[in-house]
Design an enzyme around this catalytic site. Sequence first.
Site, PDB file in Angstrom:
ATOM      1  N   THR A  87      80.213  44.189  39.427  1.00  0.00           N
ATOM      2  CA  THR A  87      80.329  43.689  38.056  1.00  0.00           C
ATOM      3  C   THR A  87      80.003  44.766  37.030  1.00  0.00           C
ATOM      4  O   THR A  87      80.678  44.892  36.002  1.00  0.00           O
ATOM      5  CB  THR A  87      79.400  42.478  37.853  1.00  0.00           C
ATOM      6  OG1 THR A  87      79.855  41.398  38.673  1.00  0.00           O
ATOM      7  CG2 THR A  87      79.375  42.024  36.401  1.00  0.00           C
TER       8      THR A  87
ATOM      9  N   ARG B 238      79.650  40.584  52.546  1.00  0.00           N
ATOM     10  CA  ARG B 238      80.555  40.747  51.412  1.00  0.00           C
ATOM     11  C   ARG B 238      80.027  40.009  50.193  1.00  0.00           C
ATOM     12  O   ARG B 238      79.279  39.033  50.297  1.00  0.00           O
ATOM     13  CB  ARG B 238      81.949  40.234  51.763  1.00  0.00           C
ATOM     14  CG  ARG B 238      82.039  38.726  51.955  1.00  0.00           C
ATOM     15  CD  ARG B 238      83.431  38.329  52.400  1.00  0.00           C
ATOM     16  NE  ARG B 238      83.600  36.883  52.462  1.00  0.00           N
ATOM     17  CZ  ARG B 238      84.690  36.282  52.923  1.00  0.00           C
ATOM     18  NH1 ARG B 238      85.694  37.007  53.380  1.00  0.00           N
ATOM     19  NH2 ARG B 238      84.794  34.966  52.935  1.00  0.00           N
TER      20      ARG B 238
ATOM     21  N   ASP C 132      67.089  37.780  41.813  1.00  0.00           N
ATOM     22  CA  ASP C 132      68.230  37.721  42.726  1.00  0.00           C
ATOM     23  C   ASP C 132      68.992  39.037  42.710  1.00  0.00           C
ATOM     24  O   ASP C 132      69.690  39.339  41.754  1.00  0.00           O
ATOM     25  CB  ASP C 132      69.152  36.563  42.313  1.00  0.00           C
ATOM     26  CG  ASP C 132      70.394  36.467  43.185  1.00  0.00           C
ATOM     27  OD1 ASP C 132      70.412  37.059  44.279  1.00  0.00           O
ATOM     28  OD2 ASP C 132      71.356  35.793  42.763  1.00  0.00           O
TER      29      ASP C 132
ATOM     30  N   ARG D 199      82.896  30.916  40.396  1.00  0.00           N
ATOM     31  CA  ARG D 199      81.619  31.591  40.136  1.00  0.00           C
ATOM     32  C   ARG D 199      81.830  32.721  39.141  1.00  0.00           C
ATOM     33  O   ARG D 199      80.937  33.069  38.372  1.00  0.00           O
ATOM     34  CB  ARG D 199      81.035  32.149  41.443  1.00  0.00           C
ATOM     35  CG  ARG D 199      79.625  32.691  41.274  1.00  0.00           C
ATOM     36  CD  ARG D 199      79.061  33.270  42.569  1.00  0.00           C
ATOM     37  NE  ARG D 199      77.632  33.472  42.461  1.00  0.00           N
ATOM     38  CZ  ARG D 199      77.071  34.542  41.897  1.00  0.00           C
ATOM     39  NH1 ARG D 199      77.839  35.498  41.396  1.00  0.00           N
ATOM     40  NH2 ARG D 199      75.753  34.646  41.825  1.00  0.00           N
TER      41      ARG D 199
ATOM     42  N   CYS E 211      77.928  44.113  44.821  1.00  0.00           N
ATOM     43  CA  CYS E 211      78.447  43.646  43.533  1.00  0.00           C
ATOM     44  C   CYS E 211      78.977  44.815  42.717  1.00  0.00           C
ATOM     45  O   CYS E 211      78.347  45.869  42.640  1.00  0.00           O
ATOM     46  CB  CYS E 211      77.350  42.921  42.758  1.00  0.00           C
ATOM     47  SG  CYS E 211      77.931  42.179  41.219  1.00  0.00           S
TER      48      CYS E 211
ATOM     49  N   GLY F  72      73.249  43.571  42.976  1.00  0.00           N
ATOM     50  CA  GLY F  72      73.442  43.490  44.418  1.00  0.00           C
ATOM     51  C   GLY F  72      74.213  44.665  44.986  1.00  0.00           C
ATOM     52  O   GLY F  72      75.059  45.263  44.315  1.00  0.00           O
TER      53      GLY F  72
END
Length: 529
Positions: free
Chosen positions: A343, A422, A374, A443, A341, A338
């Site tokens: 990560t 966000r 996704d 999450r 994101c 994303g």
Amino acid sequence: MSRGMSGLEDSSDLVVSPYVRMGGLTTDPVPTGGDDPHKVAMLGLTFDDVLLLPAASDVVPATADTSSQLTKKIRLKVPLVSSAMDTVTESRMAIAMARAGGMGVLHRNLPVAEQAGQVEMVKRSEAGMVTDPVTCRPDNTLAQVDALCARFRISGLPVVDDDGALVGIITNRDMRFEVDQSKQVAEVMTKAPLITAQEGVSASAALGLLRRNKIEKLPVVDGRGRLTGLITVKDFVKTEQHPLATKDSDGRLLVGAAVGVGGDAWVRAMMLVDAGVDVLVVDTAHAHNRLVLDMVGKLKSEVGDRVEVVGGNVATRSAAAALVDAGADAVKVGVGPGSICTTRVVAGVGAPQITAILEAVAACRPAGVPVIADGGLQYSGDIAKALAAGASTAMLGSLLAGTAEAPGELIFVNGKQYKSYRGMGSLGAMRGRGGATSYSKDRYFADDALSEDKLVPEGIEGRVPFRGPLSSVIHQLTGGLRAAMGYTGSPTIEVLQQAQFVRITPAGLKESHPHDVAMTVEAPNYYAR
């Protein structure tokens, strides 16, 4: 220095090449270095690394069938789902997505009761017949009725007595000129007898009653006069306006909702089921985890006959297989693709999205489990690529965050309009909104953080350009998908999933975008990054 019979030095003095085994047999070098050919699992490709190859076609884009499976049992006419993010999907977005032929997944960064209430708002927004209509009593005040109408966005209520018998109806027309909000409903309502229909009335007969009597609401009663349903003229109008709408067997819009695995997760899931949710999405950053697998399995065993259960997110074949074994009705793919994101840079973990989809599909397709792509989708062509890689639907965040229906804050910068957007792993999301409690920390398995300054975010906060109504954006996205289906000779999504890719170079990517020219007029479906 001692020598053996072969004349070579003692083996303890040898410096052995990494490409020579001790037995003297050579081996191919590992291209990525080291001596383990499996250390680097595979080449990872994402949307900008590939293009779909055109093929012989007799498919006209306008006639292409874009319907596809969201889960084992639910099929969408438009293979798009809005992301469970607090700047993307609340009830307004979920209603608009379902009317457009897709579906919305309500985020979980809010109290349980509020999320369940949002499910109810979607389910009550339209129906062939409302089987459990909101009602009031004769002794309720006009202020109470007004609050109920505002909460559920309706223009009137049936009035019932203690036995559930219909005694009247009150609408905006009855209340419009009333100044005293403390008046009781009995003083203002239109009293029985009313024009009603009996249980089991057909849609055509109900429409005839509405038309002949020039009324907008038709109460449905049983043989004893007790209210059992409500039919409104608006629902017939909405059906005509939104022919692709995603609905359940009762004519209500479909809606999904996200749940976690910690804290109030089970209570939340049960309240959502009671509110009428159609799909529960066990939504975590890493679903190849025992807590997630157990939650998916428990939901399937306890309420699997009432709702579909989606597990996510994953990025490997083994993780997808684990969710399939746990009983998931669909698997959501994407670890770190994303736009908001982080990560992959904070944790160094993830897999480029095309490869992640291909790997997940390899585990899911034999079991008949659909894959949801996704994240990482920037253009309509990326949606086509995700589906061609084997996904059945695409979940969208940034592409929808700028629409009027998204709950993000509208921002003005130098005369231009933007909406806030966000990641659910950003500090803002994990701290909550406006000082409210955050429900998104688990999450990222961060719900045990002792204080907010100990949080390790995996997302950022930003803004995206305001895009106007969702319907216009969905039109452009599905138009691009239909164009891809025409180019590849794919009359259906299932055929598109068999299309072939060509891997491209950075020069090929540059050539794919507008180049060597200054854009003077922006297109509604393209923007420079």
